[in-house]
Motif scaffolding. Structure first.
Motif, PDB file in Angstrom:
ATOM      1  N   ALA A  60       0.699  -0.881  -0.071  1.00 28.10           N
ATOM      2  CA  ALA A  60      -0.250   0.242  -0.192  1.00 28.10           C
ATOM      3  C   ALA A  60       0.752   1.378  -0.040  1.00 28.10           C
ATOM      4  CB  ALA A  60      -0.718  -0.350   0.790  1.00 28.10           C
ATOM      5  N   TYR A  61       2.058   1.117  -0.079  1.00 24.35           N
ATOM      6  CA  TYR A  61       2.765   2.151  -0.305  1.00 24.35           C
ATOM      7  C   TYR A  61       3.299   2.332  -1.584  1.00 24.35           C
ATOM      8  CZ  TYR A  61       6.038  -1.281   1.691  1.00 24.35           C
ATOM      9  OH  TYR A  61       6.410  -2.553   2.278  1.00 24.35           O
ATOM     10  N   SER A  62       4.109   3.672  -1.671  1.00 28.88           N
ATOM     11  CA  SER A  62       4.579   3.955  -3.251  1.00 28.88           C
ATOM     12  C   SER A  62       5.834   3.102  -3.492  1.00 28.88           C
ATOM     13  CB  SER A  62       5.032   4.963  -3.583  1.00 28.88           C
ATOM     14  OG  SER A  62       6.613   5.798  -2.645  1.00 28.88           O
ATOM     15  N   LYS A  63       6.473   3.065  -4.722  1.00 27.93           N
ATOM     16  CA  LYS A  63       7.345   2.418  -4.974  1.00 27.93           C
ATOM     17  C   LYS A  63       9.010   2.843  -4.641  1.00 27.93           C
ATOM     18  CE  LYS A  63       9.871  -0.065  -9.493  1.00 27.93           C
ATOM     19  NZ  LYS A  63      10.204   0.842 -10.860  1.00 27.93           N
ATOM     20  N   GLU A  64       9.040   4.293  -4.337  1.00 30.39           N
ATOM     21  CA  GLU A  64       9.866   4.881  -4.271  1.00 30.39           C
ATOM     22  C   GLU A  64      10.118   4.958  -2.592  1.00 30.39           C
ATOM     23  OE1 GLU A  64       7.398   6.503  -6.196  1.00 30.39           O
ATOM     24  OE2 GLU A  64       8.680   6.302  -7.371  1.00 30.39           O
ATOM     25  N   GLY A 112      -2.170   2.366  -8.423  1.00 33.38           N
ATOM     26  CA  GLY A 112      -0.997   2.847  -7.920  1.00 33.38           C
ATOM     27  C   GLY A 112       0.144   2.243  -6.634  1.00 33.38           C
ATOM     28  N   GLN A 113      -0.334   0.724  -6.454  1.00 34.62           N
ATOM     29  CA  GLN A 113       0.461   0.060  -5.171  1.00 34.62           C
ATOM     30  C   GLN A 113       1.366  -0.401  -5.622  1.00 34.62           C
ATOM     31  OE1 GLN A 113      -2.921  -2.781  -4.983  1.00 34.62           O
ATOM     32  NE2 GLN A 113      -3.017  -1.650  -2.643  1.00 34.62           N
ATOM     33  N   THR A 114       2.797  -0.877  -5.166  1.00 32.41           N
ATOM     34  CA  THR A 114       3.500  -1.568  -5.209  1.00 32.41           C
ATOM     35  C   THR A 114       3.226  -2.490  -4.925  1.00 32.41           C
ATOM     36  OG1 THR A 114       5.074   0.666  -4.668  1.00 32.41           O
ATOM     37  CG2 THR A 114       5.903  -2.009  -5.165  1.00 32.41           C
ATOM     38  N   LYS A 115       3.799  -3.248  -6.371  1.00 32.61           N
ATOM     39  CA  LYS A 115       4.085  -4.761  -7.013  1.00 32.61           C
ATOM     40  C   LYS A 115       5.261  -5.692  -6.068  1.00 32.61           C
ATOM     41  CE  LYS A 115       1.584  -8.567 -10.309  1.00 32.61           C
ATOM     42  NZ  LYS A 115       0.746  -8.481 -11.639  1.00 32.61           N
ATOM     43  N   LEU A 116       4.992  -6.600  -5.671  1.00 41.15           N
ATOM     44  CA  LEU A 116       5.768  -7.043  -5.851  1.00 41.15           C
ATOM     45  C   LEU A 116       6.304  -8.552  -5.678  1.00 41.15           C
ATOM     46  CD1 LEU A 116       9.250  -6.496  -4.224  1.00 41.15           C
ATOM     47  CD2 LEU A 116       7.973  -6.892  -2.155  1.00 41.15           C
ATOM     48  N   ILE A 117       7.063  -9.140  -6.889  1.00 41.95           N
ATOM     49  CA  ILE A 117       7.255 -10.207  -6.638  1.00 41.95           C
ATOM     50  C   ILE A 117       8.381 -11.211  -6.268  1.00 41.95           C
ATOM     51  CG2 ILE A 117       6.954 -12.406  -9.424  1.00 41.95           C
ATOM     52  CD1 ILE A 117       5.729  -9.410 -11.063  1.00 41.95           C
ATOM     53  N   VAL A 118       8.408 -11.578  -5.545  1.00 41.17           N
ATOM     54  CA  VAL A 118       9.320 -12.001  -4.701  1.00 41.17           C
ATOM     55  C   VAL A 118       9.349 -14.066  -4.838  1.00 41.17           C
ATOM     56  CG1 VAL A 118       9.993 -12.622  -2.628  1.00 41.17           C
ATOM     57  CG2 VAL A 118       8.888 -10.472  -2.910  1.00 41.17           C
ATOM     58  N   SER A 119      10.790 -14.438  -5.412  1.00 42.52           N
ATOM     59  CA  SER A 119      11.355 -15.649  -5.198  1.00 42.52           C
ATOM     60  C   SER A 119      11.778 -15.642  -4.716  1.00 42.52           C
ATOM     61  CB  SER A 119      11.356 -15.976  -7.632  1.00 42.52           C
ATOM     62  OG  SER A 119      12.193 -17.443  -7.068  1.00 42.52           O
ATOM     63  N   VAL A 120      11.900 -16.926  -3.815  1.00 47.34           N
ATOM     64  CA  VAL A 120      13.326 -17.113  -3.107  1.00 47.34           C
ATOM     65  C   VAL A 120      13.332 -18.771  -2.680  1.00 47.34           C
ATOM     66  CG1 VAL A 120      13.559 -17.748  -0.439  1.00 47.34           C
ATOM     67  CG2 VAL A 120      11.681 -16.296  -1.016  1.00 47.34           C
ATOM     68  N   ARG A 121      14.814 -19.372  -3.621  1.00 52.78           N
ATOM     69  CA  ARG A 121      14.794 -20.564  -3.383  1.00 52.78           C
ATOM     70  C   ARG A 121      16.287 -20.602  -2.774  1.00 52.78           C
ATOM     71  NH1 ARG A 121      19.717 -21.231  -6.870  1.00 52.78           N
ATOM     72  NH2 ARG A 121      20.025 -18.947  -7.738  1.00 52.78           N
ATOM     73  N   PRO A 122      16.957 -22.061  -2.860  1.00 50.60           N
ATOM     74  CA  PRO A 122      17.927 -22.396  -1.683  1.00 50.60           C
ATOM     75  C   PRO A 122      18.821 -22.542  -2.688  1.00 50.60           C
ATOM     76  CG  PRO A 122      17.041 -24.445  -2.074  1.00 50.60           C
ATOM     77  CD  PRO A 122      15.844 -23.183  -2.653  1.00 50.60           C
ATOM     78  N   ASN A 123      20.637 -22.743  -1.968  1.00 51.35           N
ATOM     79  CA  ASN A 123      21.278 -22.881  -2.616  1.00 51.35           C
ATOM     80  C   ASN A 123      21.638 -23.966  -3.567  1.00 51.35           C
ATOM     81  OD1 ASN A 123      24.289 -23.243  -3.604  1.00 51.35           O
ATOM     82  ND2 ASN A 123      25.238 -21.454  -2.422  1.00 51.35           N
ATOM     83  N   ILE A 124      21.999 -23.661  -5.108  1.00 47.93           N
ATOM     84  CA  ILE A 124      21.645 -25.562  -5.835  1.00 47.93           C
ATOM     85  C   ILE A 124      22.603 -26.425  -5.449  1.00 47.93           C
ATOM     86  CG2 ILE A 124      23.890 -24.563  -7.476  1.00 47.93           C
ATOM     87  CD1 ILE A 124      20.642 -25.823  -8.336  1.00 47.93           C
ATOM     88  N   ILE A 125      23.834 -25.993  -4.534  1.00 42.39           N
ATOM     89  CA  ILE A 125      23.784 -27.473  -4.519  1.00 42.39           C
ATOM     90  C   ILE A 125      23.336 -28.445  -3.011  1.00 42.39           C
ATOM     91  CG2 ILE A 125      24.881 -27.007  -1.789  1.00 42.39           C
ATOM     92  CD1 ILE A 125      27.850 -28.202  -4.271  1.00 42.39           C
ATOM     93  N   TYR A 176      -3.199  -9.374  -0.569  1.00 43.49           N
ATOM     94  CA  TYR A 176      -2.315  -7.545  -0.019  1.00 43.49           C
ATOM     95  C   TYR A 176      -1.704  -6.822   0.977  1.00 43.49           C
ATOM     96  CZ  TYR A 176      -5.509  -7.636  -4.199  1.00 43.49           C
ATOM     97  OH  TYR A 176      -5.892  -8.155  -5.867  1.00 43.49           O
ATOM     98  N   CYS A 177      -0.558  -6.150   1.090  1.00 50.96           N
ATOM     99  CA  CYS A 177      -0.504  -5.907   2.314  1.00 50.96           C
ATOM    100  C   CYS A 177      -0.729  -4.639   2.489  1.00 50.96           C
ATOM    101  CB  CYS A 177       0.980  -6.344   2.904  1.00 50.96           C
ATOM    102  SG  CYS A 177       1.790  -7.694   1.904  1.00 50.96           S
ATOM    103  N   PHE A 178      -1.290  -3.748   3.652  1.00 49.01           N
ATOM    104  CA  PHE A 178      -1.787  -2.403   4.446  1.00 49.01           C
ATOM    105  C   PHE A 178      -0.888  -1.749   5.250  1.00 49.01           C
ATOM    106  CE2 PHE A 178      -5.649  -4.878   2.068  1.00 49.01           C
ATOM    107  CZ  PHE A 178      -5.637  -4.154   1.603  1.00 49.01           C
ATOM    108  N   ASN A 179       0.508  -2.243   5.070  1.00 47.62           N
ATOM    109  CA  ASN A 179       0.644  -1.773   5.976  1.00 47.62           C
ATOM    110  C   ASN A 179       1.798  -0.464   6.013  1.00 47.62           C
ATOM    111  OD1 ASN A 179       0.055  -3.686   7.249  1.00 47.62           O
ATOM    112  ND2 ASN A 179       1.394  -4.514   8.477  1.00 47.62           N
ATOM    113  N   LEU A 180       1.744   0.613   6.029  1.00 45.08           N
ATOM    114  CA  LEU A 180       2.640   1.499   5.147  1.00 45.08           C
ATOM    115  C   LEU A 180       3.997   1.409   6.551  1.00 45.08           C
ATOM    116  CD1 LEU A 180      -0.527   4.225   4.680  1.00 45.08           C
ATOM    117  CD2 LEU A 180       0.901   3.146   3.793  1.00 45.08           C
ATOM    118  N   ILE A 181       5.092   1.656   5.361  1.00 46.34           N
ATOM    119  CA  ILE A 181       6.557   1.776   6.030  1.00 46.34           C
ATOM    120  C   ILE A 181       6.380   3.313   6.709  1.00 46.34           C
ATOM    121  CG2 ILE A 181       8.592   2.225   5.198  1.00 46.34           C
ATOM    122  CD1 ILE A 181       8.609  -0.107   3.408  1.00 46.34           C
TER     123      ILE A 181
END
Length: 190
Positions: free
Chosen positions: A19-23, A87-100, A176-181
């Motif tokens: 719910a906050y801007s990209k900046e 006007g919201q910030t869309k955040l696409i997150v991918s999390v992965r472990p080390n390939i080892i 949807y996250c509504f917590n403002l920084i």
């Protein structure tokens, strides 16, 4: 089952609408990246921008020993920042472990299948059966548990730092996250 292993070793994606801007998000992300240098950093995350200002990669500050040709961090959180239609910030997150960890998983499966093959061809042998169970059950379970734990750890640290809480999901699985920084610097001890 295959989806579980793909998400475990190659990354699980999450989409957040903040719910906050990209900046504002970029400012806090830059504070995180700049503030984690040095021995006495408060947050066990370090990172860099790979395509400023749209793509960033974060990882735990403490890493595996360096093996030439392999990745050195335990896990990786890759984020892509975009703005949504409202006007919201869309955040696409991918999390992965080390390939080892995936390589250890494959080696363990090969050894376990080799033991099973010899068990079938040569007949019953307690040593081969124990070897099969040890590699196919115990070692693989441990590798999957460790991989999921370290990816969950960096994901939770990231969400705690940016105050991303599970408020509600829509039908496509977008959180949807509504917590403002706030304008002040976040100083969480993670």
């Amino acid at each position: 089952m295959i989806r579980f292993f793909v998400q475990t070793f190659f990354g699980a994606k999450s989409v957040y609408l903040l719910a906050y801007s990209k900046e504002q998000f970029l400012e806090q992300l830059q504070l995180l990246i700049d503030g984690t240098k040095g021995f006495y950093a408060r947050v066990n995350i370090t990172g860099r921008f790979t395509d400023y200002p749209n793509v960033f990669v974060l990882s735990p500050k403490w890493s595996l020993s360096v093996i030439k040709g392999f990745e050195t961090d335990l896990s990786y959180l890759k984020g892509t920042i975009a703005e949504s239609e409202v006007g919201q910030t869309k955040l696409i997150v991918s999390v992965r472990p080390n390939i080892i960890f995936f390589l250890f998983f494959l080696i363990s499966n090969v050894i376990g299948i080799k033991n099973l093959y010899h068990l079938i061809v040569e007949g019953w042998s307690e040593e081969l059966f124990v070897g099969f169970l040890f590699f196919m059950v115990f070692i693989n379970t441990a590798i999957v548990f460790i991989s999921r734990s370290i990816t969950r750890s960096i994901s939770e640290r990231f969400k705690r730092y940016f105050s991303i809480f599970s408020n509600s999901y829509d039908k496509q699985g977008i959180l949807y996250c509504f917590n403002l920084i706030s304008n002040s610097t976040i100083s969480l001890s993670l």
